[in-house]
Design a protein around this motif. Structure first.
Motif, PDB file in Angstrom:
ATOM      1  N   UNK A  66       6.740   0.387  -5.468  1.00  0.00           N
ATOM      2  CA  UNK A  66       6.560   1.146  -4.398  1.00  0.00           C
ATOM      3  C   UNK A  66       5.041   1.462  -4.159  1.00  0.00           C
ATOM      4  N   UNK A  67       4.181   0.861  -5.191  1.00  0.00           N
ATOM      5  CA  UNK A  67       2.869   0.932  -5.243  1.00  0.00           C
ATOM      6  C   UNK A  67       2.330  -0.228  -5.315  1.00  0.00           C
ATOM      7  N   UNK A  68       2.387  -1.144  -4.492  1.00  0.00           N
ATOM      8  CA  UNK A  68       2.038  -2.602  -4.519  1.00  0.00           C
ATOM      9  C   UNK A  68       0.531  -2.869  -4.998  1.00  0.00           C
ATOM     10  N   UNK A  69      -0.266  -1.728  -4.468  1.00  0.00           N
ATOM     11  CA  UNK A  69      -1.605  -2.092  -4.660  1.00  0.00           C
ATOM     12  C   UNK A  69      -1.863  -1.649  -6.391  1.00  0.00           C
ATOM     13  N   UNK A  70      -1.507  -0.748  -6.817  1.00  0.00           N
ATOM     14  CA  UNK A  70      -1.434  -0.409  -8.299  1.00  0.00           C
ATOM     15  C   UNK A  70      -0.897  -1.556  -8.965  1.00  0.00           C
TER      16      UNK A  70
END
Length: 400
Positions: free
Chosen positions: A259-263
């Motif tokens: 749910x936090x693909x950039x992280x």
């Protein structure tokens, strides 16, 4: 939506309800659970260290003196097993048992396990990759901690099959208001697991090895040695506590990363961030949401007097998202430097297995993020298991 541990929507995302609780006060009575809810970090942290509270009251009071009913005699095998483990002992018994266990379960013991942990994690990920994906829960998250604890205890590979079911059945009793069928399964698992360990301890007395059970048998000080029951309870606790927390941190953590693909992309590019990332995942979506304590002497929290005999629910999940302690607590910051989360507890009951749990999590996340392993992709949104105290997903289907 308020605090409702039996509501599926609350279990899926309890954090908005925690925000409301923190705004309501420092100690809030829950009619539903019959407990005082403590949602703030400072209070949870302080009460974990406050000896006016206890995991048990039987070191000071009988059930009758404390105003509580004794558990049914049929449940005794579970309570004997649980009551002799570090998690539910209070001083002076706790100090004696922890001191002896620490003689066998040392930092060196953990470090010696690390190569085996990494090898096992790599093998499990290789199997998942060969299958083209699957359920991350059953393929990697569950088998790794069971294998690690079994390796630590010296359980032969041929005997490891029942460990996970035993652990799951026993841990069912830690949920709020377990029903009679849950209790029956927990009692059966307590008897079977205890009988198995009793036989393994007898073998190690005859033929000591380099495993933890042999170390527990040998551990002694001026006050003596561990009893057989204390050894059995210690081994079961190591499996239950280490297994449930590690499994749920793994799958809940991957669900958070998806749910936090950039992280997630940044972590793949910078695997040196893995150590702080593991602690942040433990904070961000806490595997053990609530830790219960009995009030042994009247206490006051925020002007509210809580009498002896009451029960408080220390809300770890809320404390770990408290803006009074964590900057931007609802944001996932995988390099968060100031991160004294309470996921492993605090005070005398701080998790003895925390260093091993961190090593396991670093190994499993590291194996899935390693060079040469294609990126994981979520197949479908997961569902949450029934149960709030030990909170985790039913499955996490992934593909490469």
């Amino acid at each position: 939506m308020g605090f409702d541990p039996w509501d599926a929507a609350f279990v899926a995302d309890p954090y908005p309800a925690y925000r409301e609780l923190r705004e309501q006060g420092r100690a809030i009575w829950s009619e539903a659970t019959g407990q005082w809810l403590v949602p703030h970090y400072a209070d949870v942290n302080a009460l974990l260290r406050d000896r006016r509270l206890g995991r048990t009251y039987l070191h000071r009071f009988t059930h009758e003196e404390f105003g509580r009913e004794a558990p049914p005699p049929a449940h005794e095998p579970f309570h004997v097993l649980n009551g002799n483990g570090l998690l539910d002992l209070e001083d002076p018994a706790h100090a004696r048992v922890r001191r002896l266990v620490a003689k066998a379960f040392t930092p060196r013991t953990v470090e010696q396990l690390v190569p085996a942990v990494r090898r096992m994690a790599g093998e499990l990920v290789a199997g998942l990759l060969a299958d083209g994906g699957g359920d991350l829960l059953t393929a990697v998250a569950e088998p790794l901690p069971v294998a690690v604890i079994a390796e630590l205890l010296g359980v032969p590979e041929s005997d490891r099959g029942p460990l996970r079911p035993w652990s799951a059945d026993i841990c069912g009793m830690f949920e709020l208001r377990p029903d009679e069928e849950t209790a029956r399964r927990a009692v059966r698992a307590s008897v079977e697991f205890s009988d198995y360990l009793r036989g393994l301890i007898a073998e190690r007395r005859e033929r000591p090895g380099s495993d933890l059970i042999s170390g527990l048998i040998a551990a002694h000080d001026e006050e003596g040695r561990l009893s057989e029951q204390e050894m059995i309870s210690t081994c079961v606790l190591l499996l239950n506590a280490g297994h449930e927390a590690t499994v749920n941190t793994t799958v809940n953590g991957w669900w958070t990363l998806f749910r936090n693909p950039d992280r997630l992309a940044d972590l793949r590019r910078n695997p040196e961030k893995l150590s702080t990332a593991v602690d942040e995942l433990l904070r961000f979506d806490t595997p053990l949401q609530m830790f219960e304590r009995w009030v042994l002497d009247d206490i006051e929290i925020g002007g509210v007097t809580i009498p002896r005999g009451a029960e408080v629910a220390l809300l770890f999940g809320s404390a770990n998202r408290d803006p009074a302690r964590f900057t931007d607590p609802d944001a996932l910051d995988l390099v968060r430097a100031d991160n004294p989360h309470l996921s492993f507890g605090a005070g005398i009951h701080y998790c003895l297995g925390a260093p091993l749990a961190r090593r396991e999590l670093e190994a499993s996340f590291g194996a899935l993020l390693a060079d040469g392993i294609p990126p994981l992709r979520l197949v479908r949104e997961p569902r949450w298991r029934d149960g709030y105290v030990i909170r985790g997903l039913e499955e996490l289907l992934v593909e490469f």
